[in-house]
Design an enzyme around this catalytic site. Structure first.
Site, mmCIF file in Angstrom:
data_model
loop_
_atom_site.group_PDB
_atom_site.id
_atom_site.type_symbol
_atom_site.label_atom_id
_atom_site.label_comp_id
_atom_site.label_asym_id
_atom_site.label_seq_id
_atom_site.Cartn_x
_atom_site.Cartn_y
_atom_site.Cartn_z
ATOM 1 N N HIS A 118 22.873 42.634 66.297
ATOM 2 C CA HIS A 118 21.929 43.144 67.286
ATOM 3 C C HIS A 118 22.503 44.355 68.021
ATOM 4 O O HIS A 118 21.778 45.299 68.340
ATOM 5 C CB HIS A 118 21.567 42.035 68.275
ATOM 6 C CG HIS A 118 20.862 40.879 67.647
ATOM 7 N ND1 HIS A 118 20.837 39.618 68.206
ATOM 8 C CD2 HIS A 118 20.164 40.787 66.485
ATOM 9 C CE1 HIS A 118 20.133 38.813 67.423
ATOM 10 N NE2 HIS A 118 19.726 39.489 66.382
ATOM 11 N N GLU A 131 17.791 35.091 68.731
ATOM 12 C CA GLU A 131 18.644 34.729 69.857
ATOM 13 C C GLU A 131 18.380 33.295 70.330
ATOM 14 O O GLU A 131 19.281 32.632 70.843
ATOM 15 C CB GLU A 131 18.414 35.701 71.019
ATOM 16 C CG GLU A 131 18.933 37.106 70.789
ATOM 17 C CD GLU A 131 20.421 37.232 71.108
ATOM 18 O OE1 GLU A 131 20.922 36.440 71.919
ATOM 19 O OE2 GLU A 131 21.069 38.128 70.541
ATOM 20 N N THR A 162 28.461 40.307 74.727
ATOM 21 C CA THR A 162 28.279 38.929 74.284
ATOM 22 C C THR A 162 28.975 38.687 72.948
ATOM 23 O O THR A 162 29.480 37.584 72.690
ATOM 24 C CB THR A 162 26.790 38.566 74.183
ATOM 25 O OG1 THR A 162 26.104 39.548 73.398
ATOM 26 C CG2 THR A 162 26.153 38.514 75.562
ATOM 27 N N GLU A 211 22.642 32.253 77.405
ATOM 28 C CA GLU A 211 21.806 32.346 76.204
ATOM 29 C C GLU A 211 20.458 31.660 76.425
ATOM 30 O O GLU A 211 19.426 32.118 75.917
ATOM 31 C CB GLU A 211 22.515 31.701 75.015
ATOM 32 C CG GLU A 211 23.775 32.412 74.546
ATOM 33 C CD GLU A 211 23.489 33.687 73.769
ATOM 34 O OE1 GLU A 211 22.311 33.974 73.503
ATOM 35 O OE2 GLU A 211 24.449 34.407 73.444
ATOM 36 N N ASP A 268 25.673 37.245 64.919
ATOM 37 C CA ASP A 268 24.323 37.677 65.303
ATOM 38 C C ASP A 268 24.384 38.768 66.372
ATOM 39 O O ASP A 268 23.669 39.779 66.298
ATOM 40 C CB ASP A 268 23.531 36.493 65.861
ATOM 41 C CG ASP A 268 22.767 35.737 64.799
ATOM 42 O OD1 ASP A 268 22.904 36.073 63.610
ATOM 43 O OD2 ASP A 268 22.034 34.796 65.155
ATOM 44 N N GLU A 269 25.213 38.534 67.389
ATOM 45 C CA GLU A 269 25.302 39.497 68.492
ATOM 46 C C GLU A 269 25.771 40.854 67.984
ATOM 47 O O GLU A 269 25.304 41.907 68.442
ATOM 48 C CB GLU A 269 26.259 38.981 69.570
ATOM 49 C CG GLU A 269 25.910 37.625 70.169
ATOM 50 C CD GLU A 269 24.655 37.643 71.024
ATOM 51 O OE1 GLU A 269 23.974 38.677 71.090
ATOM 52 O OE2 GLU A 269 24.356 36.609 71.637
ATOM 53 N N GLU A 327 24.927 43.527 74.381
ATOM 54 C CA GLU A 327 25.115 42.827 73.113
ATOM 55 C C GLU A 327 26.568 42.921 72.646
ATOM 56 O O GLU A 327 27.101 41.970 72.075
ATOM 57 C CB GLU A 327 24.185 43.405 72.039
ATOM 58 C CG GLU A 327 22.713 43.114 72.240
ATOM 59 C CD GLU A 327 22.358 41.652 72.022
ATOM 60 O OE1 GLU A 327 21.657 41.349 71.043
ATOM 61 O OE2 GLU A 327 22.784 40.812 72.842
ATOM 62 N N TRP A 337 20.699 31.153 59.460
ATOM 63 C CA TRP A 337 21.235 29.835 59.786
ATOM 64 C C TRP A 337 20.394 29.207 60.900
ATOM 65 O O TRP A 337 19.769 29.926 61.681
ATOM 66 C CB TRP A 337 22.711 29.914 60.193
ATOM 67 C CG TRP A 337 23.017 30.746 61.423
ATOM 68 C CD1 TRP A 337 23.468 32.036 61.444
ATOM 69 C CD2 TRP A 337 22.927 30.338 62.796
ATOM 70 N NE1 TRP A 337 23.646 32.476 62.733
ATOM 71 C CE2 TRP A 337 23.328 31.450 63.591
ATOM 72 C CE3 TRP A 337 22.548 29.162 63.443
ATOM 73 C CZ2 TRP A 337 23.368 31.414 64.993
ATOM 74 C CZ3 TRP A 337 22.568 29.129 64.838
ATOM 75 C CH2 TRP A 337 22.981 30.238 65.590
ATOM 76 N N HIS A 381 20.827 30.519 69.506
ATOM 77 C CA HIS A 381 22.153 30.464 70.113
ATOM 78 C C HIS A 381 22.225 29.386 71.196
ATOM 79 O O HIS A 381 23.126 28.550 71.203
ATOM 80 C CB HIS A 381 22.519 31.824 70.711
ATOM 81 C CG HIS A 381 22.510 32.931 69.704
ATOM 82 N ND1 HIS A 381 22.643 34.260 70.055
ATOM 83 C CD2 HIS A 381 22.377 32.914 68.347
ATOM 84 C CE1 HIS A 381 22.598 35.002 68.965
ATOM 85 N NE2 HIS A 381 22.437 34.214 67.924
#
Length: 391
Positions: free
Chosen positions: A260, A171, A227, A133, A256-257, A224, A90, A174
């Site tokens: 990761h 990242e 977050t 971020e 995403d976090e 991670e 995305w 974000h």
């Protein structure tokens, strides 16, 4: 970061405050106290008043380097798979109005309408998360100085360097997404927000850690997950206040976090498999030093305790709390089977006992801190045009 077995203390200076906060308190856990002495000056301007950095640089022993070199092919197969191809990822524009469309202004009006019921204290948390971020250049620098990544050419093809660059690229979306949303929502003082980001990147990040990648990957496993929790809860709050768009974009960031987090946890899991003794002692060392939050040097040109104030609001709203710190620690202890490690030395047993007994202590201290927080004051935040928010 180089291996340092025994717990260390940063050198104390006459101009540095040595007052300690409780290791489980909200104040301590949600921020790392910036060691304040004389103003740091860069190009004639204060970068962040009172920040004193303590440089820690050591060389990783050859046997530790061999461990990471031996698992590089494993990392290519097991870690790089947690990255998404750009064409399948995305992008911020997917969640935002198209400025080239005829309905752009109507879409912006809809964003502003949806966020109109969101309280100021929620925006303080959202802005703090966004600024954290946006300090991405600092985090990539942190990864690149470790003794294994060390992407000296900027285009190294080692698995570790590829991960570092691609992780950074993922990242980077974000901060871009949250920044654009905040700009369009019309609720915040963007100039003050932008100043804070510039100050934070310019201040760097001083964790007081050696350059042993084991320290780094245990740290990023913890961070991670933190977050992920913060963005997921931010999404839930947005949905509760009726802002479906904000809930959607915060949920995408949280996803995403989480991905990761899985990668970093797997790296440390592999290190425990190969070198349980050394990895356990690094884990102990990191927990004795405490986890430095990545935005702890926030400054907006006005509030020298900005991160502490932002963190206090996040604690009160339960976006991220001291109990979350304990929860993350317990999760990692369970995932890495810390209690089941067969300790062959007294040093290992001490480390194991310390790590496994830490979470309950943190919870007890957090409970006492919560009671004191009920009498907290309100402070103005320049991010929201100096309106006051209860801490």
């Amino acid at each position: 970061m180089a291996m340092k077995i025994s717990p260390s203390r940063l050198p104390q200076h006459p101009t540095v405050s040595t007052q300690r906060t409780s290791p489980g308190s909200a104040r301590f856990l949600l921020r790392t106290a910036a060691l304040r002495s004389k103003d740091v000056v860069m190009t004639g301007e204060k970068v962040n008043p009172g920040i004193e950095h303590h440089q820690v640089k050591q060389t990783m022993p050859p046997e530790k380097r061999e461990i990471f070199e031996s698992i590089e092919d494993w990392a290519k197969t097991n870690i790089l798979v947690h990255l998404k191809p750009v064409e399948e990822s995305w992008q911020p524009q997917d969640f935002l109005p198209d400025p080239s469309s005829e309905g752009f202004f109507e879409s912006v009006n809809e964003i502003q309408k949806q966020c109109s019921e969101i309280p100021d204290d929620y925006f303080v948390c959202l802005i703090g998360d966004m600024i954290t971020e946006e300090a991405l250049p600092t985090y990539q620098s942190m990864l690149n100085i470790n003794d294994i990544t060390r992407d000296e050419t900027g285009s190294s093809q080692s698995s570790w360097a590829i991960w570092s660059r691609a992780w950074t690229a993922e990242e980077n979306r974000h901060g871009d997404l949250l920044n654009k949303y905040l700009y369009l929502c019309g609720r915040v003082n963007m100039r003050q927000v932008e100043k804070t980001s510039q100050y934070l990147i310019g201040s760097g990040m001083d964790m007081g850690l050696p350059t042993d990648p084991c320290h780094i990957y245990i740290y990023t496993s913890f961070q991670e997950r933190a977050t992920f929790i913060s963005h997921r809860r931010t999404a839930r709050h947005a949905k509760k206040f009726g802002d479906k768009k904000l809930a959607q974009l915060c949920g995408a960031i949280a996803s995403d976090e989480k991905r990761h987090e899985i990668a970093y946890v797997k790296i440390v899991e592999k290190l425990f498999e190969i070198d349980p003794n050394g990895t356990l002692l690094v884990f102990e060392d990191l927990m004795r030093r405490k986890i430095t939050m990545p935005g702890n040097l926030m400054y907006d040109g006005q509030d020298e305790n900005l991160f502490e104030h932002f963190s206090s609001v996040a604690q009160r709203l339960e976006i991220y709390t001291a109990n979350d710190y304990a929860d993350i620690l317990e999760f990692l202890i369970d995932r890495w089977n810390i209690a089941k490690i067969n300790c062959h030395t007294s040093e290992m047993r001490i480390a194991q006992d310390y790590i496994c007994s830490l979470a309950p202590k943190i919870r007890g201290l957090a409970e006492r801190a919560h009671g004191k927080a009920k009498q907290a004051k309100s402070v103005p935040f320049s991010w929201i045009f100096d309106r006051e928010v209860k801490l």
